[in-house]
Design a protein around this motif. Structure first.
Motif, PDB file in Angstrom:
ATOM      1  N   GLN A 197     101.239  11.497 -43.505  1.00  0.00           N
ATOM      2  CA  GLN A 197     102.418  10.682 -43.260  1.00  0.00           C
ATOM      3  C   GLN A 197     102.707  10.781 -41.771  1.00  0.00           C
ATOM      4  N   VAL A 198     102.559   9.671 -41.069  1.00  0.00           N
ATOM      5  CA  VAL A 198     102.745   9.647 -39.618  1.00  0.00           C
ATOM      6  C   VAL A 198     103.916   8.727 -39.301  1.00  0.00           C
ATOM      7  N   LYS A 199     104.923   9.282 -38.674  1.00  0.00           N
ATOM      8  CA  LYS A 199     106.119   8.504 -38.359  1.00  0.00           C
ATOM      9  C   LYS A 199     106.381   8.546 -36.865  1.00  0.00           C
ATOM     10  N   GLU A 200     106.584   7.378 -36.293  1.00  0.00           N
ATOM     11  CA  GLU A 200     106.949   7.294 -34.880  1.00  0.00           C
ATOM     12  C   GLU A 200     108.440   7.553 -34.763  1.00  0.00           C
ATOM     13  N   VAL A 201     108.812   8.570 -33.977  1.00  0.00           N
ATOM     14  CA  VAL A 201     110.219   8.945 -33.901  1.00  0.00           C
ATOM     15  C   VAL A 201     110.866   8.588 -32.563  1.00  0.00           C
ATOM     16  N   ALA A 202     110.076   8.413 -31.516  1.00  0.00           N
ATOM     17  CA  ALA A 202     110.667   8.079 -30.215  1.00  0.00           C
ATOM     18  C   ALA A 202     109.569   7.647 -29.252  1.00  0.00           C
ATOM     19  N   LYS A 203     109.978   6.964 -28.207  1.00  0.00           N
ATOM     20  CA  LYS A 203     109.079   6.599 -27.112  1.00  0.00           C
ATOM     21  C   LYS A 203     109.698   7.054 -25.800  1.00  0.00           C
ATOM     22  N   SER A 204     108.855   7.369 -24.846  1.00  0.00           N
ATOM     23  CA  SER A 204     109.346   7.724 -23.521  1.00  0.00           C
ATOM     24  C   SER A 204     108.410   7.147 -22.471  1.00  0.00           C
ATOM     25  N   TYR A 205     108.942   7.036 -21.273  1.00  0.00           N
ATOM     26  CA  TYR A 205     108.176   6.459 -20.164  1.00  0.00           C
ATOM     27  C   TYR A 205     108.400   7.306 -18.914  1.00  0.00           C
ATOM     28  N   ARG A 206     107.426   7.283 -18.041  1.00  0.00           N
ATOM     29  CA  ARG A 206     107.615   7.880 -16.729  1.00  0.00           C
ATOM     30  C   ARG A 206     106.709   7.174 -15.732  1.00  0.00           C
ATOM     31  N   LEU A 207     107.125   7.206 -14.481  1.00  0.00           N
ATOM     32  CA  LEU A 207     106.324   6.627 -13.409  1.00  0.00           C
ATOM     33  C   LEU A 207     105.357   7.679 -12.883  1.00  0.00           C
ATOM     34  N   GLU A 208     104.125   7.242 -12.624  1.00  0.00           N
ATOM     35  CA  GLU A 208     103.127   8.150 -12.087  1.00  0.00           C
ATOM     36  C   GLU A 208     102.448   7.500 -10.886  1.00  0.00           C
ATOM     37  N   GLN A 209     102.164   8.336  -9.902  1.00  0.00           N
ATOM     38  CA  GLN A 209     101.466   7.871  -8.704  1.00  0.00           C
ATOM     39  C   GLN A 209      99.968   7.846  -8.952  1.00  0.00           C
ATOM     40  N   VAL A 210      99.335   6.783  -8.519  1.00  0.00           N
ATOM     41  CA  VAL A 210      97.884   6.654  -8.629  1.00  0.00           C
ATOM     42  C   VAL A 210      97.287   6.795  -7.238  1.00  0.00           C
TER      43      VAL A 210
END
Length: 383
Positions: A144-157
């Motif tokens: 049973q796989v449940k998505e509970v949240a999403k997050s984002y961040r900026l990264e330097q390339v």
């Protein structure tokens, strides 16, 4: 009564396509496609995630941050709660949920991080016993796989001769507008870099600093189609992504001078603020919970009704869970990261702590037996 099992593989293509359109998350799409060959051939795979080298690239903001070069990308992370389905041989077996933070790359590979921090979970360390190494794959139909949240961040390339790597911007937490299509003019990103809040809009493709008389912001969130940003001591503003109009929605809290770390968390239709403090005298962490009353334009302290609430405070995102839905979590508590953290890269949550909002008890995960299994050790059912 007809007890014949229906032949789901015979569903017409147009009905399968309609079902797929109503699946709320990417993992639901993948699980549906894994049912059988006909489902997989009729339901298109979900679109590739934004992370990490999408076509959407950001120029570096004009900020006094030393050593900045290259460009920025938006990295997307998903928090999954994973639990094995009951076995036909042992249908009443009790198993705990395992919480992981996942980044899916365009190559199809998946990277895992500590849910409370940005520590990469690695398999290749010689210091980790073979029995404790992370699984290489999970067969989704067994869990049973449940998505509970999403997050984002900026990264330097960084790109150059033989170099192509990325690393998180200093703090660099980001939140995106409800329109996740970067080809739409309504798409916008808000970030915090060294206490400064910036908004990038697809309509003009540039960073705009939200200037509040040199205010220092600590956390941001996207809630009810608005960007929110909170300063130390609880002063909170909203930013309209289209007009960039700034409005104050809550004033400062009358707090002890050591209350210095506010975190914003969505829970259902409400917006909460978790205030974390460090008391030098007794060398203890403490937390208080507030709920935003937009009509009164203030944060209201919450003491009751949190028995089922589990608040997780992390580097890239803070969110809440239901203790009833996630056995192994302790209700009326805050899970957070202790600093400084001096732990192995391979063991998620080992620098995690728990604060009981009811009686003020605080300590490392080992101080709360039975309530740390969502992080580590790795469940025995993970093959």
């Amino acid at each position: 009564m007809d007890t014949t099992t229906p032949d789901w593989t015979s569903l017409p293509d147009h009905l399968l396509a309609s079902i797929a359109d109503h699946l709320p998350t990417r993992i639901d799409n993948l699980r549906c496609r894994a049912v059988c060959k006909s489902f997989r051939s009729s339901i298109p795979p979900p679109p590739k995630p934004l992370s990490p080298h999408a076509n959407l690239k950001f120029s570096l903001p004009s900020l006094p941050v030393p050593g900045c070069r290259g460009h920025l990308v938006l990295a997307e992370f998903t928090f999954y709660a994973i639990k094995p389905l009951p076995s036909i041989f042992n249908p009443h077996q009790i198993t705990y949920t395992w919480l992981v933070k996942s980044e899916e790359l365009h190559s199809g590979k998946v990277r895992l991080e500590d849910p409370l921090s940005r520590r990469r979970l690695r398999n290749l360390s010689n210091k980790v016993p073979e029995s404790e190494k992370l699984p290489q794959s999970l067969y989704l139909l067994n869990y049973q796989v449940k998505e509970v949240a999403k997050s984002y961040r900026l990264e330097q390339v960084y790109q150059g001769k033989g170099i192509n790597r990325r690393k998180p911007v200093v703090f660099g937490k980001a939140v995106v507008s409800s329109c996740h299509d970067e080809s739409d003019d309504g798409f916008a990103v808000m970030t915090i870099i060294k206490g400064m809040v910036l908004v990038w809009r697809n309509v003009d493709k540039k960073w705009t600093r939200i200037d509040m008389n040199y205010a220092y912001f600590h956390d941001i969130i996207y809630h009810n189609e608005k960007f929110f940003a909170v300063m130390f001591h609880g002063i909170t503003v909203t930013v309209d992504s289209k007009s960039l109009t700034v409005s104050q929605v809550a004033g400062p809290q009358q707090l002890d001078r050591f209350w210095v770390w506010p975190y914003l968390i969505k829970s259902s239709l409400d917006l909460f603020m978790i205030m974390q403090s460090w008391h030098r005298r007794n060398q203890q962490f403490e937390f208080k919970v507030y709920k935003l009353d937009e009509e009164k334009r203030e944060w209201v302290g919450v003491m009751d009704g949190l028995e089922d609430s589990v608040f997780l405070v992390g580097d890239d995102d803070s969110f809440s869970l239901s203790a009833k839905e996630f056995p192994g979590c302790k209700g009326n508590c805050v899970y957070f990261k202790e600093a400084p953290f001096k732990v192995s890269d391979c063991h998620p949550g080992t620098d995690g702590w728990i604060f009981d909002l009811k009686d003020g008890t605080v300590g490392g995960l080992s101080a709360f037996p039975g309530y740390s299994n969502i992080f580590w050790p790795r469940p025995t059912w993970v093959e």
